[in-house]
Design a protein around this motif. Structure first.
Motif, PDB file in Angstrom:
ATOM      1  N   GLU A   1      -5.541  13.914   8.737  1.00  0.00           N
ATOM      2  CA  GLU A   1      -5.255  12.483   8.675  1.00  0.00           C
ATOM      3  C   GLU A   1      -6.441  11.688   8.136  1.00  0.00           C
TER       4      GLU A   1
ATOM      5  N   ILE B   1      -6.379  11.547   4.513  1.00  0.00           N
ATOM      6  CA  ILE B   1      -5.325  10.629   4.039  1.00  0.00           C
ATOM      7  C   ILE B   1      -5.851   9.192   4.073  1.00  0.00           C
TER       8      ILE B   1
ATOM      9  N   GLU C   1      -0.993  10.053  -4.890  1.00  0.00           N
ATOM     10  CA  GLU C   1      -0.203  11.117  -4.253  1.00  0.00           C
ATOM     11  C   GLU C   1      -1.120  12.138  -3.597  1.00  0.00           C
TER      12      GLU C   1
ATOM     13  N   PHE D   1       0.930  17.781   5.048  1.00  0.00           N
ATOM     14  CA  PHE D   1       2.368  17.495   4.982  1.00  0.00           C
ATOM     15  C   PHE D   1       3.183  18.785   5.031  1.00  0.00           C
TER      16      PHE D   1
ATOM     17  N   SER E   1      11.245   8.361   6.990  1.00  0.00           N
ATOM     18  CA  SER E   1      10.627   7.256   6.228  1.00  0.00           C
ATOM     19  C   SER E   1      11.624   6.124   5.953  1.00  0.00           C
TER      20      SER E   1
ATOM     21  N   ILE F   1       3.390  14.178  -1.911  1.00  0.00           N
ATOM     22  CA  ILE F   1       3.827  12.937  -1.254  1.00  0.00           C
ATOM     23  C   ILE F   1       3.169  11.713  -1.903  1.00  0.00           C
ATOM     24  N   ASP F   2       4.018  10.762  -2.224  1.00  0.00           N
ATOM     25  CA  ASP F   2       3.537   9.476  -2.756  1.00  0.00           C
ATOM     26  C   ASP F   2       3.082   8.666  -1.544  1.00  0.00           C
ATOM     27  N   ILE F   3       1.750   8.509  -1.348  1.00  0.00           N
ATOM     28  CA  ILE F   3       1.263   7.873  -0.109  1.00  0.00           C
ATOM     29  C   ILE F   3       1.282   6.338  -0.212  1.00  0.00           C
TER      30      ILE F   3
ATOM     31  N   LYS G   1      -6.201   6.841   0.925  1.00  0.00           N
ATOM     32  CA  LYS G   1      -5.428   5.592   0.838  1.00  0.00           C
ATOM     33  C   LYS G   1      -6.355   4.421   0.510  1.00  0.00           C
TER      34      LYS G   1
ATOM     35  N   ASN H   1       4.137   4.677  -1.446  1.00  0.00           N
ATOM     36  CA  ASN H   1       5.511   4.303  -1.042  1.00  0.00           C
ATOM     37  C   ASN H   1       6.071   5.212   0.057  1.00  0.00           C
ATOM     38  N   ASN H   2       5.240   6.135   0.545  1.00  0.00           N
ATOM     39  CA  ASN H   2       5.632   7.096   1.577  1.00  0.00           C
ATOM     40  C   ASN H   2       6.947   7.812   1.243  1.00  0.00           C
ATOM     41  N   LYS H   3       6.977   8.485   0.103  1.00  0.00           N
ATOM     42  CA  LYS H   3       8.170   9.271  -0.256  1.00  0.00           C
ATOM     43  C   LYS H   3       7.751  10.557  -0.974  1.00  0.00           C
TER      44      LYS H   3
END
Ligand code: C2E
Ligand code: MG
Ligand code: MG
Length: 545
Positions: free
Chosen positions: A506, A509, A519, A525, A545, A314-316, A513, A318-320
């Motif tokens: 979390e 994450i 990522e 996830f 998203s 997961i690309d954290i 971040k 851009n959240n995708k």
């Protein structure tokens, strides 16, 4: 038990029996000659039987002696018993001479044959490399000890870097090293206790009553050998020796079983690192399990027991979903799940990894095409072993796949574990550059578990850095967090993407971040998924998203 004559009582008894038989035969022949009418008949020739037998039993002089005795006794019997005509002395004297010549010559020939046989046997029991008894003699001695019910220790001494010494220094030197070590061992453990099994393996047989004393001496000798470089024939070098010890207490019935246990003992520990190891039943059990796995592994692909799962990344920022990692799975016999870390290592060791890689690559290309047709566009990374990269055939068929299929190479990422990358291995680096030039993305996997420093990483061609889950699971420790932060910053200064592996909560994450990590991949996830499961995950994630 031994008599004062140095011969065993059993052999003295046997000789006495043989003597009695010979005497009995001489008397029987004389009796036959007398009863059949005298020496004019041919029965006197029967005397050759005891003569030849005694030369066979005791050699040339015994043959000579029995020849003379037989000749003289035969001379006392009349030429014709019924007419009482005695023999002419020249007759029995010449017969006695013939008997003794035949006795002596056959005895001499038997002696010679026995000597030749003994020499041949001795040669068969000698090592072709060193002046030491060989494996055959070892097994013969072990068998005798087993029969005698003795307990002993069998020590297998393997010199693990002789090949390198031979290759890089001198061929003759390797023989001198082993001979020198064997002499020291013989000096401490006894002349006939040291055997040469192979060119690079010595065996020491330590008997029960001298166990502790000899074992200590042996360990001291080996320690002197490996603790510092040794000097020999004008060279200075290191020898690495692995020692396996098996204590025999009467469980096994054959020499090979005992030898195998000493040999299995030294397989413990790192392959080329010196050490003394005792036989361990659990280690053998594990070894047998691995052998089972190896056998089944070779058939796993044909039997359709392998499949590929996909873990989202997961690309954290851009959240995708930035891509998936393809991970191979093996269910032996359709039921037992074998860990990739176990079977991949074995596959690499036995040269089967290329078959697995080929299977994974083909499965992944097929999957990407299928997903493309369903409108799912994801980049996919595959784990590549260093053996694949160095294999010309791998390069050849990877190129073949991309010329046949409608797939973009930049949809593919190649993950190479940091552990195996040596930045000074030109061949490997050239291959990495080659794949990069061909358009593949390259990730350094499990970063932090290898020996590369951040400095040397600059010399390796790559696009992404995957920080190992070992560090991510310890992010709550300030020093680890600082380290992860600086790795990310350093990679960013070179324009590289950073992926955190094994993200499970979390909190991790949040920290990642704040460090601008690009990522993440991990159970937080998703676990690795079957293709249909991933399709579900993909649509759910994109809706959210
Ligand atoms: P890897 O390439 O570093 O793969 C990531 C491993 O971490 C996978 O283990 C994955 O299931 C596990 N993982 C992912 N997220 C989490 C998490 O949140 N927590 C924890 N504890 N673990 C997580 P897996 O599938 O058992 O694979 C182990 C290793 O085996 C891989 O490490 C890779 O080095 C190797 N491997 C797997 N598939 C292949 C393959 O097709 N070819 C080659 N050459 N090696 C492979
Ligand atoms: Mg990987
Ligand atoms: Mg990894």
């Amino acid at each position: 038990m031994h008599s004062i004559f140095g011969r065993s009582d059993k052999s003295i008894r046997m000789n006495l029996i043989k003597m009695l038989v010979i005497c009995f035969m001489i008397v029987a022949v004389l009796q036959t000659v007398y009863l059949t009418g005298g020496t004019k008949k041919a029965f006197v020739q029967l005397m050759f039987i005891p003569i030849i037998l005694s030369s066979l039993f005791w050699g040339a002089y015994a043959g000579l002696a029995v020849g003379i005795i037989g000749g003289i006794f035969a001379g006392t019997i009349p030429l014709d018993v019924s007419q009482d005509i005695m023999q002419d002395p020249i007759n029995w004297i010449s017969r006695s001479i013939i008997f003794s010549i035949i006795g002596f010559t056959t005895g001499y020939l038997f002696d010679k044959i026995n000597r030749l046989n003994a020499e041949k046997q001795e040669r068969n029991l000698k090592s072709p490399f060193y002046n030491l008894p060989n494996a055959q003699q070892l097994f013969y001695d072990l068998e005798n000890r087993i029969k005698a019910g003795e307990h002993f220790r069998l020590v297998s001494i393997k010199l693990t870097n002789l090949y390198e010494i031979e290759k890089y220094i001198d061929n003759k030197l390797t023989f001198d090293i082993v001979e020198n070590l064997a002499k020291k061992l013989e000096h401490s453990c006894g002349r006939k206790a040291v055997y040469s099994y192979e060119k690079d393996e010595l065996i020491v047989l330590i008997c029960d009553f001298c166990l502790n004393e000899y074992e200590e001496k042996l360990k001291r000798i080996l320690d002197n050998y490996v603790s510092s470089p040794i000097k020999m024939n004008g060279y200075k070098f290191r020898v690495s020796i692995k020692v396996g010890i098996y204590l025999y207490k009467g469980e096994e019935t054959t020499p090979i079983e005992i030898y195998n246990k000493a040999r299995i003992a030294y397989e413990q520990g790192e392959p080329n690192k010196s050490g003394v190891y005792y036989y361990d039943r659990n280690f053998e059990k594990k070894r047998r399990e691995n052998q089972d796995i190896t056998g089944a592994l070779l058939e796993s692909i044909i039997k359709n027991e392998m499949y590929v799962v996909y873990q989202p990344k997961i690309d954290i920022v851009n959240n995708k979903i930035s891509g998936v990692e393809a991970l191979v799975r093996w269910k032996r016999n359709g039921t037992d799940y074998i860990e990739p870390n176990i079977f991949i290592t074995i596959a690499e060791e036995i040269g089967f990894i290329n078959k697995i890689s080929e299977f994974v690559f083909k499965s992944v290309t097929k999957q990407i095409m299928e997903w493309k047709s369903k409108g799912i566009k994801v980049k996919c990374s595959v784990n590549v072993s260093v053996y694949d990269l160095l294999d010309e055939y791998y390069t050849y068929w990877v190129n073949g796949i991309f010329s046949d299929e409608d797939i973009d190479r930049s949809d593919f990422e190649i993950e190479i574990t940091e552990r195996v990358i040596a930045y000074n291995d030109k061949k490997l680096l050239d291959k990495m550059y080659y794949f990069k030039e061909k358009g593949f993305l390259i990730s350094i996997d499990d970063f932090g578990t290898g020996y590369n420093s951040l400095m040397s990483i600059g010399e390796i061609p790559f696009d992404k850095l995957k920080i190992d889950k070992y560090f991510i699971s310890r992010l709550n420790r300030i020093e680890v967090a600082e380290l992860v932060k600086s790795i990310i910053q350093y990679a960013h200064t070179f324009g590289k993407i950073v992926v955190a592996e094994g993200v499970e909560n979390e909190e991790q994450i949040k920290i990642l971040k704040s460090f601008n990590c690009d990522e993440v991949q991990g159970y937080y996830f998703s676990k690795p998924l079957m293709p249909e499961e991933f399709e579900e995950f993909y649509s759910k994630f994109n809706k959210l998203s």
